[in-house]
Enzyme design. Sequence first.
Site, PDB file in Angstrom:
ATOM      1  N   LYS A   1      -8.940  54.077  30.968  1.00 43.70           N
ATOM      2  CA  LYS A   1     -10.345  53.812  30.680  1.00 43.70           C
ATOM      3  C   LYS A   1     -10.981  54.849  29.751  1.00 43.70           C
ATOM      4  CE  LYS A   1     -10.690  50.090  33.240  1.00 43.70           C
ATOM      5  NZ  LYS A   1     -10.967  48.767  32.659  1.00 43.70           N
TER       6      LYS A   1
ATOM      7  N   SER B   1      -2.724  49.283  40.576  1.00 47.31           N
ATOM      8  CA  SER B   1      -2.686  48.349  39.447  1.00 47.31           C
ATOM      9  C   SER B   1      -1.450  48.600  38.586  1.00 47.31           C
ATOM     10  CB  SER B   1      -3.958  48.461  38.603  1.00 47.31           C
ATOM     11  OG  SER B   1      -4.144  49.772  38.113  1.00 47.31           O
TER      12      SER B   1
END
Length: 317
Positions: free
Chosen positions: A39, A276
């Site tokens: 991110k 994830s």
Amino acid sequence: MSDLNVLDCVGNTPLLEINMDGCRIYAKAEYFNPSGSVKDRAAKLMLLEAIADGRLTKDKIILDSTSGNTGIAYAMFGAALGYKVTLCLPSNASMERKKILKAYGAEIIETDPLESSDGAYLKAVEIAKSDPDKYFFPDQYNNDANWKAHYYNTAVEILKQTAEISPPAKPGLPAGRVSSAGASPLTHFVAGTGTSGTFTGIAKRLKEDKPDVIITLMQPDSPFHGLEGMKHMETTLKPGFFNREIADREIEVGTEEAYNMVRRLAKEQGIFVGVSSGANVHAALEIAKTAPKDAVIVTILCDNGYRYLTEPIWRDL
């Protein structure tokens, strides 16, 4: 004396080779970014574009929703650049994530855990609309800088790094496809979606440069899942730039399958990542089972595992 700051350290992450179950796949180790996750890439571009065009000024507070990782990136960059940061996130976000956010000086507004990331997003929208002069709202779910960060950077890195792939040295493994004249031998890309910025940006660029590459969208197998940061698109608010049609295939991964892969990566590969990432690698290995022996399959390791130590996956440690 170096003039580098944390923004200059984003990107150029390694592409790790993973040999498991007789398969050979490659994983982009995004936990090498300065805040520990993929991110950083999107947060950096969203903030720098806003500073450049005047939407983000020193008198405004950076406000957005997050499940954790984008918020940590905002908080880190905010501290480095001198901006206050306010973040809406579900109250059941891991304790590690909350502590990291607070360490960077961010204000946290906790939202109903039953409403998941959708509830956090709606709360951020409400706050931003209530006082637009006070807040700069990047809106990561609808900001094109999110996916463009991966279109212009992450995907290009993958193409360059896969062009350098050589055959495996260990006997008994499938032969690697060796590139010619610097061309990438990439055949498959698979990743999950949260905001879908990583998946969308990489998939768009790869399809343009290598039209034959097979793009697979990974999703949780249920609306009620433990794949932190991933969205079950049929039952959630969809990001504005998400385009399902860019995927050639889809694959569903269960929470326990992802958990098991995270544990295996740590114990068998020395790679300590979040859930994830485990889901992405599980999906990549499923693809490898039926792919040609010389396939070059790439996926994403989204973040490190240190911010999940109090989560159920490590309950038995």
